[in-house]
Scaffold this motif. Structure first.
Motif, PDB file in Angstrom:
ATOM      1  N   ALA A   1       0.832  -1.219   0.000  1.00 63.46           N
ATOM      2  CA  ALA A   1       0.000   0.000   0.000  1.00 63.46           C
ATOM      3  C   ALA A   1       0.859   1.257   0.000  1.00 63.46           C
ATOM      4  N   GLY A   2       2.125   1.125   0.434  1.00 60.77           N
ATOM      5  CA  GLY A   2       3.011   2.285   0.479  1.00 60.77           C
ATOM      6  C   GLY A   2       3.438   2.767  -0.899  1.00 60.77           C
ATOM      7  N   TYR A   3       3.205   1.957  -1.945  1.00 51.01           N
ATOM      8  CA  TYR A   3       3.574   2.364  -3.307  1.00 51.01           C
ATOM      9  C   TYR A   3       2.478   3.176  -3.983  1.00 51.01           C
TER      10      TYR A   3
ATOM     11  N   LEU B   1       3.130  -7.237  -8.633  1.00 54.44           N
ATOM     12  CA  LEU B   1       3.163  -6.890 -10.062  1.00 54.44           C
ATOM     13  C   LEU B   1       2.035  -5.898 -10.385  1.00 54.44           C
ATOM     14  N   ALA B   2       0.846  -6.158  -9.836  1.00 53.62           N
ATOM     15  CA  ALA B   2      -0.299  -5.273 -10.084  1.00 53.62           C
ATOM     16  C   ALA B   2      -0.020  -3.869  -9.549  1.00 53.62           C
ATOM     17  N   VAL B   3       0.613  -3.801  -8.389  1.00 57.00           N
ATOM     18  CA  VAL B   3       0.921  -2.501  -7.774  1.00 57.00           C
ATOM     19  C   VAL B   3       1.958  -1.761  -8.624  1.00 57.00           C
ATOM     20  N   LYS B   4       2.991  -2.501  -9.072  1.00 57.09           N
ATOM     21  CA  LYS B   4       4.018  -1.886  -9.930  1.00 57.09           C
ATOM     22  C   LYS B   4       3.384  -1.341 -11.207  1.00 57.09           C
ATOM     23  N   ALA B   5       2.464  -2.134 -11.810  1.00 50.65           N
ATOM     24  CA  ALA B   5       1.800  -1.710 -13.050  1.00 50.65           C
ATOM     25  C   ALA B   5       0.967  -0.457 -12.791  1.00 50.65           C
ATOM     26  N   ALA B   6       0.318  -0.417 -11.628  1.00 55.53           N
ATOM     27  CA  ALA B   6      -0.519   0.752 -11.290  1.00 55.53           C
ATOM     28  C   ALA B   6       0.313   2.021 -11.161  1.00 55.53           C
ATOM     29  N   ARG B   7       1.609   1.871 -10.810  1.00 55.05           N
ATOM     30  CA  ARG B   7       2.497   3.030 -10.707  1.00 55.05           C
ATOM     31  C   ARG B   7       2.821   3.582 -12.096  1.00 55.05           C
ATOM     32  N   LEU B   8       2.752   2.695 -13.118  1.00 59.99           N
ATOM     33  CA  LEU B   8       3.198   3.094 -14.458  1.00 59.99           C
ATOM     34  C   LEU B   8       2.096   3.730 -15.294  1.00 59.99           C
ATOM     35  N   VAL B   9       0.825   3.424 -14.994  1.00 57.60           N
ATOM     36  CA  VAL B   9      -0.250   3.948 -15.842  1.00 57.60           C
ATOM     37  C   VAL B   9      -0.409   5.448 -15.610  1.00 57.60           C
ATOM     38  N   PRO B  10      -0.967   6.197 -16.601  1.00 60.58           N
ATOM     39  CA  PRO B  10      -1.160   7.636 -16.401  1.00 60.58           C
ATOM     40  C   PRO B  10      -2.047   7.881 -15.173  1.00 60.58           C
TER      41      PRO B  10
ATOM     42  N   TYR C   1      11.429  -6.849  -0.111  1.00 58.36           N
ATOM     43  CA  TYR C   1      10.683  -8.065  -0.424  1.00 58.36           C
ATOM     44  C   TYR C   1       9.201  -7.713  -0.587  1.00 58.36           C
ATOM     45  N   ASN C   2       8.749  -7.674  -1.841  1.00 59.10           N
ATOM     46  CA  ASN C   2       7.345  -7.401  -2.166  1.00 59.10           C
ATOM     47  C   ASN C   2       6.649  -8.728  -2.432  1.00 59.10           C
ATOM     48  N   PHE C   3       5.538  -9.002  -1.780  1.00 60.88           N
ATOM     49  CA  PHE C   3       4.836 -10.269  -1.998  1.00 60.88           C
ATOM     50  C   PHE C   3       3.373 -10.134  -1.589  1.00 60.88           C
ATOM     51  N   PRO C   4       2.500 -11.059  -2.037  1.00 62.28           N
ATOM     52  CA  PRO C   4       2.717 -12.093  -3.041  1.00 62.28           C
ATOM     53  C   PRO C   4       2.959 -11.460  -4.412  1.00 62.28           C
ATOM     54  N   TRP C   5       3.741 -12.194  -5.258  1.00 64.13           N
ATOM     55  CA  TRP C   5       4.240 -11.550  -6.474  1.00 64.13           C
ATOM     56  C   TRP C   5       3.134 -11.048  -7.413  1.00 64.13           C
ATOM     57  N   PRO C   6       1.970 -11.739  -7.574  1.00 63.47           N
ATOM     58  CA  PRO C   6       0.971 -11.185  -8.510  1.00 63.47           C
ATOM     59  C   PRO C   6       0.438  -9.822  -8.028  1.00 63.47           C
ATOM     60  N   MET C   7       0.317  -9.690  -6.714  1.00 60.83           N
ATOM     61  CA  MET C   7      -0.161  -8.428  -6.135  1.00 60.83           C
ATOM     62  C   MET C   7       0.917  -7.342  -6.308  1.00 60.83           C
TER      63      MET C   7
END
Ligand SMILES: NC(=O)c1ccc[n+]([C@@H]2O[C@H](COP(=O)([O-])OP(=O)(O)OC[C@H]3O[C@@H](n4cnc5c(N)ncnc54)[C@H](OP(=O)(O)O)[C@@H]3O)[C@@H](O)[C@H]2O)c1
Length: 254
Positions: A140-142, A228-237, A220-226
């Motif tokens: 949630a910190g991202y 990944l979703a958070v990382k992707a959310a950082r990239l979208v406009p 250590y970010n986990f679980p990995w699918p979550m």
């Protein structure tokens, strides 16, 4: 062969992730200092642990009390190899029902309490040129999550402060690991009325966290699918992010 950690301190050990972590550490042969405000659950945990423990009740928002708890644990069990700043609180703080005291509480425990824990353990670790600091932050910190702005921001603080410390402390023999879990089944999230994707048990999370700590993972970010979703959310406009989260499950809670 001796286990990597002889002595660890875990805050927030009376419940959830902290409790599971303390138990798993004791199973692996580590002596554990158990810290939280409630003595009864800490005593019950101590009775379950398979290695020596020291119960030290304190409120992590009181830095002098945290230092006293640290000193007591070190006095009884020996110098720390691992200090886990895990104690945390989280709940909705909505703009239409804004209570300043709630923001103070979340920041007090998650930010100042975590740093009080880290800075209680650091002097002795630096003097020995040995040790590991772990902070239980959050995925949630991202992101700034509607309804959870105070919580998300408190974890962003912890993640960034630990990142700075990691670079400063590594040349002096102290490792720093930032742990960012997704949804873990504990009393903290039991009040959530929305679907929590990839929800994981506290026991499984503790085993995964401990493996990451033993490997001296930086983050250590986990679980990995979550993650990944958070990382992707950082990239979208940002307009897309705002649109999606405004319709998302967290926002729909009230
Ligand atoms: N569960 C999740 O989905 C999740 C996800 C990401 C990150 N996290 C983080 O993981 C950590 C542990 O959370 P959890 O899910 O295990 O929650 P939990 O079951 O509610 O446990 C929170 C722990 O923090 C302690 N605590 C709270 N305020 C304190 C204070 N002022 N002084 C000392 N101890 C205090 C509580 O003990 P007392 O009440 O006895 O003091 C309890 O042991 C938190 O930092 C949380 O933000 C959790």
């Amino acid at each position: 062969m001796a286990y990597l950690y002889s002595v660890a301190l875990v805050t927030g050990a009376s419940s959830g992730i902290g409790r599971a972590l303390a138990l798993e550490l004791s199973r692996r042969g580590c002596k554990v200092g158990l810290v939280a405000r409630r003595e009864e659950p800490l005593r019950a945990l101590a009775a379950e642990c398979m290695s020596p423990t020291c119960v030290a009740t304190c409120d992590v928002t009181d830095p002098a009390a945290v230092r006293a708890a640290h000193d007591r644990i070190v006095g009884e069990l020996g110098p720390l190899d691992l200090c886990v700043a895990n104690a945390g609180v989280g709940y909705e703080v909505r703009p239409d029902r804004f209570e300043f005291a709630e923001v103070q509480h979340i920041v007090g425990v998650n930010v100042l309490g975590a740093m009080a824990t880290v800075y209680a353990a650091l002097p002795a670790m630096l003097a020995r040129g040995h040790g590991q600091i772990a902070g239980i932050s959050s995925l949630a910190g991202y992101l700034g999550l509607p309804g959870n702005g105070a919580y998300s921001a408190s974890k962003a603080y912890l993640t960034n402060h630990l990142e700075a410390l990691r670079a400063e402390l590594r040349p002096r023999g102290v490792y720093v690991t930032t742990v960012c879990p997704g949804f873990i089944e504990t009393p903290l999230v039991s009040k959530n009325r929305f679907h929590m994707p990839f929800l994981m048990s506290a026991d499984k999370a503790a085993r995964k966290i401990l493996t990451a700590l033993e490997r001296r993972r930086r983050v250590y970010n986990f679980p990995w699918p979550m993650a990944l979703a958070v990382k992707a959310a950082r990239l979208v406009p940002r307009w897309l992010y705002d649109w999606v989260v405004a319709r998302g499950p967290v926002h729909a809670k009230s």
